[in-house]
Structures are given as C-alpha cells and as structure tokens.
Scaffold this motif. Sequence first.
Motif, PDB file in Angstrom:
ATOM      1  N   VAL A   1      42.295  68.289 -13.021  1.00 24.94           N
ATOM      2  CA  VAL A   1      42.952  68.163 -11.674  1.00 24.94           C
ATOM      3  C   VAL A   1      44.150  66.946 -12.250  1.00 24.94           C
ATOM      4  O   VAL A   1      43.376  65.907 -12.471  1.00 24.94           O
ATOM      5  N   THR A   2      45.236  67.568 -11.469  1.00 24.18           N
ATOM      6  CA  THR A   2      46.243  66.282 -11.855  1.00 24.18           C
ATOM      7  C   THR A   2      46.457  65.662 -10.680  1.00 24.18           C
ATOM      8  O   THR A   2      46.655  66.045  -9.150  1.00 24.18           O
ATOM      9  N   LEU A   3      46.265  64.019 -10.735  1.00 20.34           N
ATOM     10  CA  LEU A   3      46.431  63.453  -9.796  1.00 20.34           C
ATOM     11  C   LEU A   3      47.510  62.283  -9.921  1.00 20.34           C
ATOM     12  O   LEU A   3      47.718  61.977 -11.166  1.00 20.34           O
ATOM     13  N   THR A   4      48.033  61.689  -8.803  1.00 17.25           N
ATOM     14  CA  THR A   4      49.114  60.595  -8.921  1.00 17.25           C
ATOM     15  C   THR A   4      48.364  59.425  -9.346  1.00 17.25           C
ATOM     16  O   THR A   4      47.024  59.337  -9.211  1.00 17.25           O
ATOM     17  N   ARG A   5      49.039  58.391  -9.746  1.00 20.42           N
ATOM     18  CA  ARG A   5      48.403  57.112 -10.280  1.00 20.42           C
ATOM     19  C   ARG A   5      47.546  56.622  -9.074  1.00 20.42           C
ATOM     20  O   ARG A   5      46.461  56.084  -9.103  1.00 20.42           O
ATOM     21  N   LYS A   6      48.088  56.547  -7.945  1.00 14.41           N
ATOM     22  CA  LYS A   6      47.289  55.933  -6.610  1.00 14.41           C
ATOM     23  C   LYS A   6      46.297  56.937  -6.297  1.00 14.41           C
ATOM     24  O   LYS A   6      45.121  56.230  -5.774  1.00 14.41           O
ATOM     25  N   GLU A   7      46.346  58.149  -6.127  1.00 15.62           N
ATOM     26  CA  GLU A   7      45.336  59.150  -6.078  1.00 15.62           C
ATOM     27  C   GLU A   7      44.044  58.954  -7.048  1.00 15.62           C
ATOM     28  O   GLU A   7      42.786  58.787  -6.457  1.00 15.62           O
ATOM     29  N   PHE A   8      44.479  58.694  -8.304  1.00 15.85           N
ATOM     30  CA  PHE A   8      43.292  58.554  -9.376  1.00 15.85           C
ATOM     31  C   PHE A   8      42.634  57.168  -8.888  1.00 15.85           C
ATOM     32  O   PHE A   8      41.271  56.987  -8.819  1.00 15.85           O
ATOM     33  N   ASP A   9      43.550  56.190  -8.704  1.00 14.49           N
ATOM     34  CA  ASP A   9      42.620  55.045  -8.310  1.00 14.49           C
ATOM     35  C   ASP A   9      41.834  54.990  -6.855  1.00 14.49           C
ATOM     36  O   ASP A   9      40.888  54.170  -7.034  1.00 14.49           O
ATOM     37  N   LEU A  10      42.319  55.528  -6.240  1.00 13.11           N
ATOM     38  CA  LEU A  10      41.502  55.741  -4.859  1.00 13.11           C
ATOM     39  C   LEU A  10      40.238  56.477  -5.045  1.00 13.11           C
ATOM     40  O   LEU A  10      39.061  55.923  -4.781  1.00 13.11           O
ATOM     41  N   LEU A  11      40.365  57.480  -5.998  1.00  7.87           N
ATOM     42  CA  LEU A  11      39.128  58.370  -6.419  1.00  7.87           C
ATOM     43  C   LEU A  11      38.156  57.378  -7.260  1.00  7.87           C
ATOM     44  O   LEU A  11      37.173  57.432  -6.779  1.00  7.87           O
ATOM     45  N   ALA A  12      38.697  56.669  -8.393  1.00  2.88           N
ATOM     46  CA  ALA A  12      38.052  55.808  -9.179  1.00  2.88           C
ATOM     47  C   ALA A  12      37.304  54.741  -8.214  1.00  2.88           C
ATOM     48  O   ALA A  12      36.218  54.535  -8.584  1.00  2.88           O
ATOM     49  N   LEU A  13      38.258  54.115  -7.229  1.00  7.57           N
ATOM     50  CA  LEU A  13      37.438  53.020  -6.537  1.00  7.57           C
ATOM     51  C   LEU A  13      36.153  53.476  -5.855  1.00  7.57           C
ATOM     52  O   LEU A  13      35.067  52.968  -6.147  1.00  7.57           O
ATOM     53  N   LEU A  14      36.131  54.734  -5.069  1.00 11.67           N
ATOM     54  CA  LEU A  14      35.102  55.412  -4.321  1.00 11.67           C
ATOM     55  C   LEU A  14      34.093  55.799  -5.281  1.00 11.67           C
ATOM     56  O   LEU A  14      32.831  55.646  -5.083  1.00 11.67           O
ATOM     57  N   ALA A  15      34.430  56.528  -6.368  1.00 15.38           N
ATOM     58  CA  ALA A  15      33.649  57.080  -7.339  1.00 15.38           C
ATOM     59  C   ALA A  15      32.468  56.004  -7.957  1.00 15.38           C
ATOM     60  O   ALA A  15      31.450  56.346  -8.060  1.00 15.38           O
ATOM     61  N   GLN A  16      32.972  54.888  -8.006  1.00 12.91           N
ATOM     62  CA  GLN A  16      32.010  53.882  -8.879  1.00 12.91           C
ATOM     63  C   GLN A  16      31.079  53.316  -7.828  1.00 12.91           C
ATOM     64  O   GLN A  16      30.189  52.704  -8.226  1.00 12.91           O
ATOM     65  N   ARG A  17      31.235  53.777  -6.678  1.00 12.65           N
ATOM     66  CA  ARG A  17      30.025  52.962  -5.623  1.00 12.65           C
ATOM     67  C   ARG A  17      29.953  54.342  -4.712  1.00 12.65           C
ATOM     68  O   ARG A  17      30.119  54.162  -3.475  1.00 12.65           O
ATOM     69  N   PRO A  18      29.231  55.294  -5.087  1.00 13.71           N
ATOM     70  CA  PRO A  18      29.292  56.504  -4.207  1.00 13.71           C
ATOM     71  C   PRO A  18      28.367  56.173  -3.239  1.00 13.71           C
ATOM     72  O   PRO A  18      26.930  55.529  -3.333  1.00 13.71           O
ATOM     73  N   GLY A  19      28.472  56.435  -1.744  1.00  9.44           N
ATOM     74  CA  GLY A  19      27.635  56.257  -0.712  1.00  9.44           C
ATOM     75  C   GLY A  19      28.105  54.797   0.112  1.00  9.44           C
ATOM     76  O   GLY A  19      27.831  54.288   1.200  1.00  9.44           O
ATOM     77  N   VAL A  20      28.760  53.811  -0.692  1.00  8.07           N
ATOM     78  CA  VAL A  20      29.356  52.529  -0.097  1.00  8.07           C
ATOM     79  C   VAL A  20      30.573  52.898   0.793  1.00  8.07           C
ATOM     80  O   VAL A  20      31.545  53.483   0.257  1.00  8.07           O
ATOM     81  N   VAL A  21      30.483  52.231   1.935  1.00  3.17           N
ATOM     82  CA  VAL A  21      31.855  52.212   2.659  1.00  3.17           C
ATOM     83  C   VAL A  21      32.721  51.365   2.422  1.00  3.17           C
ATOM     84  O   VAL A  21      32.523  49.955   2.349  1.00  3.17           O
ATOM     85  N   PHE A  22      33.955  51.788   2.002  1.00  2.00           N
ATOM     86  CA  PHE A  22      34.945  50.746   1.693  1.00  2.00           C
ATOM     87  C   PHE A  22      35.815  50.676   3.022  1.00  2.00           C
ATOM     88  O   PHE A  22      36.525  51.605   3.504  1.00  2.00           O
ATOM     89  N   ARG A  23      36.111  49.474   3.555  1.00  2.00           N
ATOM     90  CA  ARG A  23      37.002  49.249   4.653  1.00  2.00           C
ATOM     91  C   ARG A  23      38.347  49.417   3.994  1.00  2.00           C
ATOM     92  O   ARG A  23      38.732  49.450   3.041  1.00  2.00           O
TER      93      ARG A  23
END
Length: 231
Positions: A157-179
């Motif tokens: 899946v081809t993502l932009t830099r920001k899209e990847f950063d968003l996914l990586a941030l959430l994926a490192q803590r699945p289930g955790v709510v990020f404000r």
Amino acid sequence: MRLLLVEDDNHVAAALCAVLGKHGFDVDHARSGAEALHALLPDGGEPHRVILLDLGLPDQDGFELCGRIRRRSTIPVIMVTARADVRSRIHGLNLGADDYIVKPYDTGELLARIHAVSRRTDPVNEPVGAGVAQLIRLGQITVDLATRRVSVAGDPVTLTRKEFDLLALLAQRPGVVFRREQIISRVWSTNWEGTGRTLEVHMASLRAKLRLPALIETVRGVGYRLVAPRD
C-alpha cells in the motif's frame, strides 16, 4: 545542525544566517527555487536537517517548491513567510510543510520550532518503547517501521509520509486512544488548531487506501485509536 534557507532577500538572509550561526547552525542559502532543489542533491557533507522556506521567490511560488521538495525528500520544511491568512497556512500544511511561521517572528520561537521539527517530524524513527517491534503485524496489515512500508494481505500500500506516520503512531499502541492534539503534535510538530482539518483529511485518505474502514476508530470528542483486527 545543517539548515537550508530559501530566501531571495539577501539582507533578510544575511541577518538570519548570522543569528542562526551564533546558535550553532550551519546554514546554506538558496536564493531561488532552482538553487534550493540543487542544494538538495547529495554533496557528501552533512545532510540538511530542516528547510526554512520563504514563499515569495523569483522563479516559482514557494507553495509549488514545497510540493516539489516533498516529492523528492522527507526533510522537514518550515514555511517562513509574511502570508498570515488561514487559507495560506492550510494550503502550506496540506502540501507537506511541517510548520508555518509568520513574519515578523520572535527569533526564539523560530529556533524552538527548528529544534522541534528536527526532533519530532518523523516520530516513527524515534526510539520506540519497550515491547514495540520494528515490524508490526496486525491481522492482515504489516507495518515495517524501518523501511516505512505497509502491506495489506501481502499487497503493498503506497502511503504519503504523513499517512505512514499516522498509521505507525497508532499501530505502535493498538487499542490506545491518541488525542487529536497528541497526534498533531507528534506528526505535524505544531500545536496550531488549524491543523485539525488537515488531520481529518489525512485520516480519511489513510482509511481509504487501507480499505479497512473499521481499523481506525474515531473516538468522538477525543481522537483516534487503532482497533487490532482479527486474523
């Protein structure tokens, strides 16, 4: 730290280079968009850590240049300009700028923003916490933090830099709510409220590309979390 200053006014550039030099920065000065793009070519020296980009350039609009830089490089870009209207801010951030500061500005604030984006503009490259692997597998999704690659059911899946950063941030803590403010601070390195709309646009694009609408859950009034899918 090596910086690239893109500014066509020699007097402004000279004053800023002097200030930045006193604070330990090594500054390369480009007077046009063409010079800026040439300066991005590897020269064997220390790579640029941040680009300070003025929008009023003689050969091309700074917004256009930002888009061209972003297609070639992930170096953080701070737009430094007299254009104070909200539309210009949003347009600049949507094009890939990591921050936006309006002239006249306080030198201390500019220095703080330079340090902030150089530290935090690529959060997935920061040391991860205990138990967080460089290769994350969540159901059909694989997120490789080291190579910045994502696949779903084996398909890249081809993502932009920001899209990847968003996914990586959430994926490192699945289930955790990020404000929302946490995400904006980590991914865009700014606390400016106008970035909220940009976050929504990027999140919608990310969901569409992953084709798993239930993967990222909106927690109304708070933020987002990644719901780990079942295999």
